[in-house]
Design an enzyme around this catalytic site. Structure first.
Site, short mmCIF file in Angstrom:
data_model
loop_
_atom_site.label_atom_id
_atom_site.label_comp_id
_atom_site.label_asym_id
_atom_site.label_seq_id
_atom_site.Cartn_x
_atom_site.Cartn_y
_atom_site.Cartn_z
N GLY A 12 0.83 -1.20 0.00
CA GLY A 12 0.00 0.00 0.00
C GLY A 12 0.86 1.25 0.00
O GLY A 12 2.05 1.21 -0.35
N ASN A 13 0.27 2.36 0.43
CA ASN A 13 1.01 3.63 0.38
C ASN A 13 2.27 3.62 1.25
O ASN A 13 3.32 4.09 0.83
CB ASN A 13 0.09 4.78 0.82
CG ASN A 13 -0.92 5.15 -0.24
OD1 ASN A 13 -0.71 4.89 -1.42
ND2 ASN A 13 -2.03 5.75 0.17
N ASP A 34 2.37 -8.53 -1.38
CA ASP A 34 1.00 -8.15 -1.05
C ASP A 34 0.08 -9.28 -1.49
O ASP A 34 0.42 -10.07 -2.39
CB ASP A 34 0.62 -6.85 -1.76
CG ASP A 34 -0.56 -6.15 -1.11
OD1 ASP A 34 -0.34 -5.16 -0.39
OD2 ASP A 34 -1.71 -6.60 -1.32
N VAL A 119 5.04 -1.98 11.51
CA VAL A 119 4.51 -0.64 11.25
C VAL A 119 2.98 -0.62 11.35
O VAL A 119 2.38 0.42 11.59
CB VAL A 119 4.94 -0.14 9.85
CG1 VAL A 119 4.51 1.29 9.60
CG2 VAL A 119 6.45 -0.27 9.67
N ASN A 121 -0.80 -0.68 12.47
CA ASN A 121 -1.48 -0.18 13.67
C ASN A 121 -2.57 -1.14 14.15
O ASN A 121 -3.11 -1.88 13.35
CB ASN A 121 -2.08 1.20 13.38
CG ASN A 121 -1.05 2.31 13.46
OD1 ASN A 121 -0.23 2.33 14.37
ND2 ASN A 121 -1.10 3.23 12.51
N HIS A 176 2.15 4.24 20.68
CA HIS A 176 1.96 5.06 19.48
C HIS A 176 0.47 5.32 19.31
O HIS A 176 -0.21 4.75 18.47
CB HIS A 176 2.52 4.30 18.28
CG HIS A 176 2.42 5.02 16.97
ND1 HIS A 176 2.94 6.27 16.76
CD2 HIS A 176 1.86 4.65 15.78
CE1 HIS A 176 2.71 6.64 15.51
NE2 HIS A 176 2.05 5.68 14.90
#
EC number: 1.1.1.37
Length: 309
Positions: A12-13, A34, A119, A121, A176
């Site tokens: 993704g981005n 992916d 990374v 979330n 975070h």
């Protein structure tokens, strides 16, 4: 000489932007993985076709098969559902825990000597999931958190003072999320304590904006979350590992008594080199700072509660 191999799970981005930074810095060959057929292959080819123009030399491969990640030196897990307006990072947990658990297990299966940078979330929860699923030593599984949060705080301070972004340094601890702990006491502008330059009430506003930094971008984009700054933060971690730089970087790490907590992942200052997190630096916090850190860790534990880990 063999080039380093970096696998990115999630095209993704964030994953694609990270690949771009890695290629530009020539940190190693890249595997972009992916589940969506054609997406990692297309982005890998597109990025590799920039090589003659930008002057970087590395192989970039797109794939849907974890076997192509075999022999990776480092793997970055960015895969997962992105935030949308009105969502917190914690809202993503039920979906992303399955994705991260599988990714960490597959990475460890095909690259048992690799380091894993998480990374996805909610970051601290996913870092814990990846650590448990991988079976790797705790220093080899860590998350990108405080570098990004610190970069946001540094940006806001630099803009407030009208100075170079490079001249602001800071440290952000804890989870975070909304309970992160930007340490104003450890924030400097050109070696000058920022408390000497910005009034306390204004600093408090900048701290709060930092806590909401990700949400601010989500609200503006409306279709996803941040990716340029996260990609740059990941790349800084990768560079520290692949060049064995022994950088002092705030990372989400598995705690085993540090800062008074065990069996949890949270953001703390670390020394990052070829071995991953080679040491956790324990600072003497004030009572107020420790209480804020404890609240932040409690929030992470609250999300972890009930998960089958």
């Amino acid at each position: 000489m063999r080039r380093k191999k970096i696998s990115i799970v999630g095209a993704g981005n964030v994953g694609a932007t990270c690949a771009h930074w890695i290629a530009a810095k020539e940190l190693g060959d890249i595997v972009l993985l992916d589940v969506a057929e054609g997406v990692p292959q297309g982005k890998a080819l597109d990025l590799m076709e920039a090589a003659p123009v930008e002057g970087f030399d590395c192989m970039i491969t797109g794939t849907n098969d974890y076997r192509d990640t075999a022999g990776s030196d480092v793997a970055v897990i960015t895969a997962g559902v992105a935030r949308k307006p009105g969502m917190s990072r914690d809202d993503l947990v039920s979906i992303n825990v399955k994705i991260v658990r599988q990714a960490a297990a597959e990475i460890a299966r095909y690259s048992p000597d690799a380091l894993i940078i998480v990374v996805t979330n909610p970051l601290d929860v996913m870092c814990y999931v990846a650590y448990k699923a991988s079976g790797l030593p705790r220093g080899k599984v860590f998350g990108m958190s405080g570098i990004l949060d610190g970069a946001r705080f540094r940006t806001f301070v630099a803009l407030e003072l009208g100075i170079s972004f490079e001249d602001v340094t800071t440290l952000v601890l804890g989870g975070h999320g909304d309970h992160m702990v930007p340490l104003v006491r450890y924030t400097y502008a050109g070696a000058i304590p920022v408390e000497k330059l910005i009034p306390a009430d204004r600093l408090a506003e900048l701290v709060q904006r930092t806590r909401q930094g990700g949400a601010e971008i989500v609200e503006l984009l409306k279709t996803g979350s941040a990716y340029y700054a996260p990609g740059a933060a990941i790349t800084q971690m990768l560079e520290a590992v692949l060049k064995d730089k022994k950088r002092i970087l705030p990372c989400a790490a598995y705690l085993d008594g540090e800062y008074g907590h065990r069996d949890i992942c949270a953001g703390v200052p670390t020394i990052v080199g070829a071995g991953g997190i080679e040491r956790i630096i324990e600072l003497e916090l004030t009572a107020e700072e420790q209480a804020a850190f404890d609240r932040s860790v409690s929030a992470v534990r609250g999300v972890l509660k009930g998960l089958d880990i």
